[in-house]
Motif scaffolding. Sequence first.
Motif, short mmCIF file in Angstrom:
data_model
loop_
_atom_site.label_atom_id
_atom_site.label_comp_id
_atom_site.label_asym_id
_atom_site.label_seq_id
_atom_site.Cartn_x
_atom_site.Cartn_y
_atom_site.Cartn_z
N ASN A 292 0.85 -1.07 -0.18
CA ASN A 292 0.22 -0.01 0.45
C ASN A 292 0.73 1.41 0.21
O ASN A 292 0.67 2.73 1.04
CB ASN A 292 -1.01 0.21 1.27
CG ASN A 292 -2.47 -0.75 0.71
OD1 ASN A 292 -3.05 -0.87 -0.37
ND2 ASN A 292 -2.80 -1.45 1.99
N ALA B 257 2.44 5.19 -0.80
CA ALA B 257 2.07 5.85 -0.75
C ALA B 257 2.89 6.90 -0.80
O ALA B 257 3.92 7.09 -0.09
CB ALA B 257 0.77 6.50 -0.24
N ALA C 15 0.19 6.11 -5.81
CA ALA C 15 -0.84 5.34 -4.83
C ALA C 15 -0.97 3.66 -5.06
O ALA C 15 -1.61 3.41 -5.76
CB ALA C 15 -1.66 6.23 -4.83
N ARG C 16 -0.98 3.32 -3.46
CA ARG C 16 -1.61 1.85 -3.13
C ARG C 16 -0.82 0.97 -3.82
O ARG C 16 -1.64 -0.17 -4.51
CB ARG C 16 -2.79 1.74 -3.32
CG ARG C 16 -3.64 2.96 -2.44
CD ARG C 16 -5.21 2.73 -2.65
NE ARG C 16 -6.11 3.16 -2.00
CZ ARG C 16 -7.30 3.04 -1.73
NH1 ARG C 16 -7.70 3.16 -2.71
NH2 ARG C 16 -7.77 4.27 -1.10
N ARG D 98 5.34 10.70 -2.55
CA ARG D 98 5.25 12.54 -3.42
C ARG D 98 6.15 12.86 -4.49
O ARG D 98 7.39 12.48 -3.35
CB ARG D 98 4.32 12.88 -3.25
CG ARG D 98 3.18 13.96 -3.46
CD ARG D 98 2.61 14.43 -2.82
NE ARG D 98 1.69 15.79 -3.47
CZ ARG D 98 2.11 17.05 -2.81
NH1 ARG D 98 2.52 16.14 -1.30
NH2 ARG D 98 1.62 18.44 -3.15
#
Lengths: 320, 227
Positions: free
Chosen positions: A6, A8, A17-18, A10
């Motif tokens: 999972n 995440a 994501a996931r 950035r």
Amino acid sequence: MIAIENLAARRPPLALARVTCSLGVGLHALLGAPTEGGPLLLAVLAGREAVRGGSVRVNDRAPGDPTTARAIAYVPMAPPLPDALTVRETLVVAARIRGEEADADARLAALGIGSLAPRRVRSLAPEEARAVAIAEALTSATTSVVLIDEPFVGVDPRATNAIRDHLRARAKRACVVVATASPSDAAALATSVLVFARGALVRQEAARALAAVAPGPACVRVVASDPRALLAELSREPNVRDLETRDAAILARGDDGAELAAAVTRAIARARVDVVEMRTELPPVEVLQAAASGAAAAAYQSALTRARPVPPPPPRQEPA
Amino acid sequence: MTGALLRLPIARLSRTPRAWIPVGAWAALALAAAWAARSTGSAHGADHALVGAYGALALPLLVYGVVAATLGGDGLARACGSLVAFGAPASRAALATIGVAIGASAIIGALLAAAVAAFAHGMSDPPLARDLATSAWIGALGAAAYAAYFCFGATFGARGGGRSAALVIDWIFGAGSGATALLFPRPHLRNLLGGAPALEMSQRGALVALVVVTVVVALLAVARARR
């Protein structure tokens, strides 16, 4: 070796994501354009980007752990190298940090770039610097995880063939992960392919199954010693539907991949040419992503609608 | 591993002749000021030259050049980035780089202080041998403090631009004699060289303060480079 759950992460404007997957010994390709998340995942695995959610374990530890860091070789598109050192000294310093034997000249020679050894790093062209970083990553004896962003892009051409061989050899005892936008490279190199689209892992396949995912006709790319003779023989094959020449290569297309491969082999034998390169050419990564996420038909329809000429408006009736 | 970590900053220093031009220029300025003090026949020539051109101007700018050369004109974290990429702990790589900057600055600072004291030595200055030794260790300590301070500054801004801000801030706030000045190397170095103390601090107090400033800013720089 690598367990992701999972995840995440950035790095504006990119995000993951996931993402959930586990990668062991072997060669794994993260397939997608650079903006789809593959390079970002490499940076996270190397401990260069923070995990914002979920978990990442490399060799059962967090990627930033000092013990793990020495076991990870990470080569981004612009790898940081010690600017003031020579290439030979760079490999010696890297070996000391990783705690391994430093035979810099032999390691560089293995990738065909031994002539770079006495050069200062700051004097290297970008492709030479990348080749040095890849040489360090692939010939290190202690690294158990090798992460390379686009191993064949922006690399000294002297090193490309050796890189391919070393990637395969390294993958026998380490977890090698490459991010690439080339489906053909992914299919030719990797044991498993992870298709990324917009920061999500949309499909994980064995590499040989990738061609089956691809919609449209099969395509084989051949570079031969006498392209004209080969073209003549290929044009006589009924299973070859379409022929195209691109630079020195011939692209042969057909409806069935197996029949097309057999036809190309027969044509090569009849033409009596030497084959420099032959590989299955896959469609662009966008088409594979769309196929993988089940949106190929929609994308096709949308493109078709845009391509159709707009009918002219009916002539206006003048009021009586 | 420490030897491997030291190799890069030492190579940056020794293989970048261009970076030594400003260092040479500021050293020449300090020596010229010392020569001028000698020419005028000043009785306390060494004191004047050390507190004036050397301590107030040449040493900070010279150390600024040495730190810039050690970091390759970059921020501290980026300067260590290539070593960290091979798996070196960021804190150890930063510590090694700061160590080289401090060591090189201290040696140059000591040699220059001794040279200035020798050139400008006046009739009323202490005996030459003692004056040279004292000037050398104060120059070394002051240079080390400035090196650590500029390395801390180099953890701010794109490509270590905070280093320049640190120079200006030391100039503005360190020149005073209030409590704020105590946070910077300038007033303590001035005190040790025989200039006006900040807050009437003794020379022993200034010595301790300079050591504390050096250690604290070096550790802060390491902590920031780890992030």
